[in-house]
Design a protein around this motif. Structure first.
Motif, PDB file in Angstrom:
ATOM      1  N   ILE A 241      36.337 -14.429  20.124  1.00 32.09           N
ATOM      2  CA  ILE A 241      35.085 -14.639  20.851  1.00 32.09           C
ATOM      3  C   ILE A 241      35.132 -16.004  21.518  1.00 32.09           C
ATOM      4  O   ILE A 241      35.286 -17.029  20.859  1.00 32.09           O
ATOM      5  CB  ILE A 241      33.877 -14.565  19.898  1.00 32.09           C
ATOM      6  CG1 ILE A 241      33.829 -13.187  19.220  1.00 32.09           C
ATOM      7  CG2 ILE A 241      32.582 -14.823  20.659  1.00 32.09           C
ATOM      8  CD1 ILE A 241      32.798 -13.085  18.108  1.00 32.09           C
ATOM      9  N   ALA A 242      35.016 -16.003  22.843  1.00 30.16           N
ATOM     10  CA  ALA A 242      35.010 -17.259  23.601  1.00 30.16           C
ATOM     11  C   ALA A 242      33.662 -17.946  23.447  1.00 30.16           C
ATOM     12  O   ALA A 242      32.652 -17.310  23.128  1.00 30.16           O
ATOM     13  CB  ALA A 242      35.288 -16.983  25.073  1.00 30.16           C
ATOM     14  N   PRO A 243      33.605 -19.263  23.674  1.00 30.42           N
ATOM     15  CA  PRO A 243      32.323 -19.969  23.615  1.00 30.42           C
ATOM     16  C   PRO A 243      31.327 -19.405  24.629  1.00 30.42           C
ATOM     17  O   PRO A 243      31.716 -18.797  25.629  1.00 30.42           O
ATOM     18  CB  PRO A 243      32.708 -21.414  23.967  1.00 30.42           C
ATOM     19  CG  PRO A 243      34.159 -21.514  23.677  1.00 30.42           C
ATOM     20  CD  PRO A 243      34.726 -20.163  23.952  1.00 30.42           C
ATOM     21  N   GLU A 244      30.064 -19.629  24.382  1.00 28.98           N
ATOM     22  CA  GLU A 244      29.017 -19.146  25.265  1.00 28.98           C
ATOM     23  C   GLU A 244      29.231 -19.618  26.699  1.00 28.98           C
ATOM     24  O   GLU A 244      28.947 -18.889  27.662  1.00 28.98           O
ATOM     25  CB  GLU A 244      27.649 -19.627  24.756  1.00 28.98           C
ATOM     26  CG  GLU A 244      26.471 -19.244  25.632  1.00 28.98           C
ATOM     27  CD  GLU A 244      26.216 -17.752  25.678  1.00 28.98           C
ATOM     28  OE1 GLU A 244      25.753 -17.269  26.732  1.00 28.98           O
ATOM     29  OE2 GLU A 244      26.482 -17.072  24.668  1.00 28.98           O
ATOM     30  N   SER A 245      29.758 -20.836  26.858  1.00 27.75           N
ATOM     31  CA  SER A 245      29.972 -21.383  28.199  1.00 27.75           C
ATOM     32  C   SER A 245      31.000 -20.599  28.990  1.00 27.75           C
ATOM     33  O   SER A 245      31.068 -20.719  30.215  1.00 27.75           O
ATOM     34  CB  SER A 245      30.420 -22.849  28.108  1.00 27.75           C
ATOM     35  OG  SER A 245      31.648 -22.953  27.402  1.00 27.75           O
ATOM     36  N   MET A 246      31.823 -19.784  28.302  1.00 29.74           N
ATOM     37  CA  MET A 246      32.840 -18.989  28.981  1.00 29.74           C
ATOM     38  C   MET A 246      32.453 -17.526  29.067  1.00 29.74           C
ATOM     39  O   MET A 246      33.284 -16.667  29.343  1.00 29.74           O
ATOM     40  CB  MET A 246      34.184 -19.118  28.266  1.00 29.74           C
ATOM     41  CG  MET A 246      34.786 -20.500  28.345  1.00 29.74           C
ATOM     42  SD  MET A 246      36.404 -20.567  27.554  1.00 29.74           S
ATOM     43  CE  MET A 246      36.832 -22.288  27.839  1.00 29.74           C
ATOM     44  N   ARG A 247      31.186 -17.218  28.830  1.00 26.66           N
ATOM     45  CA  ARG A 247      30.723 -15.833  28.915  1.00 26.66           C
ATOM     46  C   ARG A 247      31.092 -15.247  30.275  1.00 26.66           C
ATOM     47  O   ARG A 247      30.840 -15.839  31.313  1.00 26.66           O
ATOM     48  CB  ARG A 247      29.206 -15.762  28.730  1.00 26.66           C
ATOM     49  CG  ARG A 247      28.631 -14.347  28.814  1.00 26.66           C
ATOM     50  CD  ARG A 247      27.118 -14.379  28.682  1.00 26.66           C
ATOM     51  NE  ARG A 247      26.707 -14.730  27.333  1.00 26.66           N
ATOM     52  CZ  ARG A 247      26.576 -13.857  26.334  1.00 26.66           C
ATOM     53  NH1 ARG A 247      26.842 -12.574  26.544  1.00 26.66           N
ATOM     54  NH2 ARG A 247      26.195 -14.259  25.144  1.00 26.66           N
TER      55      ARG A 247
END
Length: 600
Positions: free
Chosen positions: A440-446
């Protein structure tokens, strides 16, 4: 022959001049950590002080993490290979939380890559003086200095042809000379000047924190990473100090320092589980076995000093051939013997079903659970299928094995798995290098994780890979869903913008075919194109085309297929392929509404 290019927005030109010529230092604080007693440090200091407002010096071997505070960018370097101790090559004391923007120069910083388990590894200390397969529209060639990329034609290194798809390379290739002085591939045994370093390209871009920027003439792969980024680290593989770089090479190095500043606080997402963890290495192994099995080709591909000793060369040939063959699983050796084409065919056909096997070398086995479903183990579609199987009680043991094998989760029932998938769908990426898992990528990389999930990975043979996805994959009648056509291009390849081009390039097209009961809510949302070196509007890297769809309240329940015809033309600096159309399909599961509100 030389060809000069510079990427300037809105202009189609052949020869350009650098436009950032201000004498004002750039407002960045730069720390250079090297060998304080070596003249190389003085060279870097003089250069950096001309370009940046504050420059500090530190000893590479004793640098601590606390010393990097107060600086915007840290440069790690050492003259030659750093000294060793019992733990290996010495390096600064940086922990896994280290997230300062950092440039790694050549092989002097290889201890950092090893200790941090970076993808920016020391695949080979064998990088020469010139770059090739450059992503010419990347920011480090544009800001703050516009870089004059002065291409020249050179003979394609013979050993490049031993890599997958290497046979497609021409007799010559375009390269950009970055170093005025340096180690030469033409005389690799002369180590009077230190070679640069390249990193392994296999699996390099399988996480959204990585960028391939350029390869360079080296003794390994035509796709090896000479300039690339992972998180807060940027590899500048060319070893020469500033005085030995070309004028444009020096400007590009300044740009690289400015560029990596943007990634302050973004530590790498993925750590390499081993040096041989990406499945493409299975094809590399098979292609290498084919190359060394051709005795004449092997002899002619070796450096001239080695060719002068036939006995030594013959022994090397025998040793390498046995080494390659010995790395195949015993079962495959029994089936295919000494036929390299059979190994290549096997790995090409089963690439999407491989997973790590036993042993510490290049070891991959076939995942029969996944192959039986006919789905790649690195596509989100596999998770959707297995959760659906679990919900319906269809081969639940197999479905649960696959879900737990390729994720870090441990749910027991389909409802929990579905909630997890829909929560993180547009943040999931699959990484071979990080352990053959969906992460799961960080929210900033959604929404930016298509670099990893849309496999197979594009390469010089298939430079464009596209897939269609929907979110959510299971939708209630009367609700909306998002269709995403995600397109990934191999380094140095592009396609043309969907809103037309000003030249013969074929524009990207998308044509929907929808099942009964599913209609578009609005038009396509296109990605923002960039300007290519000829001024045309292009897409490169990874891009997404989005469209909102709506399911009618009266639509038939069950599984339906959404189709999209995707048309494009793939080009690189050398040539353009013929325009191509692909039919992309994705399944949508339409379910009953959870409320009891009657239809209007």
């Amino acid at each position: 022959m030389r060809i000069r290019w510079l990427a300037v927005a809105g202009m189609a030109v052949l020869v350009f001049a650098s436009r950032a010529r201000s004498d004002e230092p750039i407002n960045l604080r730069v720390l250079y950590a090297g060998d304080p007693k070596n003249a190389r440090t003085a060279d870097f200091r003089s250069f950096l002080e001309k370009h940046f407002t504050k420059v500090g010096l530190a000893d590479y071997l004793s640098l601590g993490q606390a010393e990097t505070k107060g600086y915007d960018v840290v440069i790690l370097d050492w003259p030659g290979l750093p000294p060793r101790d019992q733990a290996g090559f010495r390096h600064p004391a940086l922990d896994r939380n280290y997230d300062r923007p950092t440039i790694l120069i050549g092989g002097g910083s290889l201890g950092v890559g090893r200790s941090q388990q970076l993808k920016l590894d020391d695949m080979c200390i064998c990088l020469g003086d010139a770059a090739h397969d450059i992503v010419a529209t990347h920011e480090i060639f544009r800001r703050p200095h516009q870089i004059l990329i002065d291409f020249e034609e050179r003979q394609t290194p013979q050993h490049y042809r031993s890599w997958p798809n290497g046979g497609r390379l021409g007799e010559t290739m375009k390269v950009w000379k970055i170093q005025q002085r340096g180690w030469s591939l033409g005389n690799p045994l002369d180590l009077s000047y230190m070679p640069g370093m390249v990193s392994d390209p296999c699996g390099f871009t399988d996480s959204p924190d990585c960028e391939f920027i350029a390869s360079g003439i080296n003794m390994k792969s035509p796709e090896a990473v000479a300039i690339g980024r992972q998180g807060n680290f940027l590899l500048w593989g060319f070893y020469s100090p500033p005085t030995d770089l070309t004028p444009e090479g020096r400007k590009c190095f300044v740009n690289a320092i400015c560029y990596i500043k943007k990634f302050d606080g973004q530590a790498p997402l993925v750590r390499k589980t081993s040096r041989f963890s990406a499945r493409q290495l299975a094809l590399v192994l098979a292609s290498g076995f084919k190359a060394v099995s051709d005795r004449e080709w092997f002899m002619n591909s070796q450096p001239e000093p080695l060719r002068k000793d036939p006995e030594k060369l013959a022994e090397l040939h025998r040793t390498l051939r046995e080494m390659y063959r010995g790395q195949f699983p015993e079962e495959l050796r029994r089936l295919f013997g000494d036929d390299p084409e059979q190994y290549i065919k096997y790995y090409r056909e089963n690439l999407e079903f491989l997973r790590p096997g036993p042993g510490s070398g290049i070891s991959f086995v076939l995942d029969e659970d996944v192959k039986g479903l006919g789905l790649s183990n690195r596509k989100v579609e596999l998770l959707d299928r297995c959760i659906g199987m679990l919900a319906k009680g269809e081969q639940p043991d197999r479905a649960l094995r696959i879900l737990k094998r390729y994720t870090t989760e441990d749910y027991a029932d389909a409802k929990d798995w579905r909630t997890w998938l829909e929560t993180y769908r547009d943040r999931l990426y699959f990484t071979d290098v990080g352990g053959f898992k969906f992460m799961i990528a960080p929210e900033s990389m959604r929404g930016a994780t298509g670099t990893a999930t849309d496999r197979p990975e594009p390469d010089s043979e298939d430079p464009v890979v596209a897939c269609a996805e929907v979110s959510p994959g299971q939708v209630q009648a009367g609700e909306s869903l998002d269709l995403v056509v995600r397109v990934r291009m191999a380094p140095n390849w592009h396609i043309y913008a969907a809103d037309g081009t000003s030249a013969p390039g074929f524009p990207t097209t998308l044509k929907l075919t929808l099942p009964k009961g599913v209609e578009p809510e609005r038009g396509w949302t296109y990605p923002e194109p960039s300007r290519g070196i000829d001024g045309q509007r292009i897409y490169e890297g990874t891009v997404e085309f989005r469209r909102k769809l709506r399911v009618d309240r009266e639509a038939a329940r069950g599984s339906v297929v959404v189709s999209c015809e995707f048309g494009y033309q793939a080009c690189d600096l050398r040539s353009c392929r013929l325009p191509t159309k692909e039919n992309l399909e994705v399944k949508v599961e339409i379910t009953e509404r959870s409320d009891t509100t009657p239809s209007p």
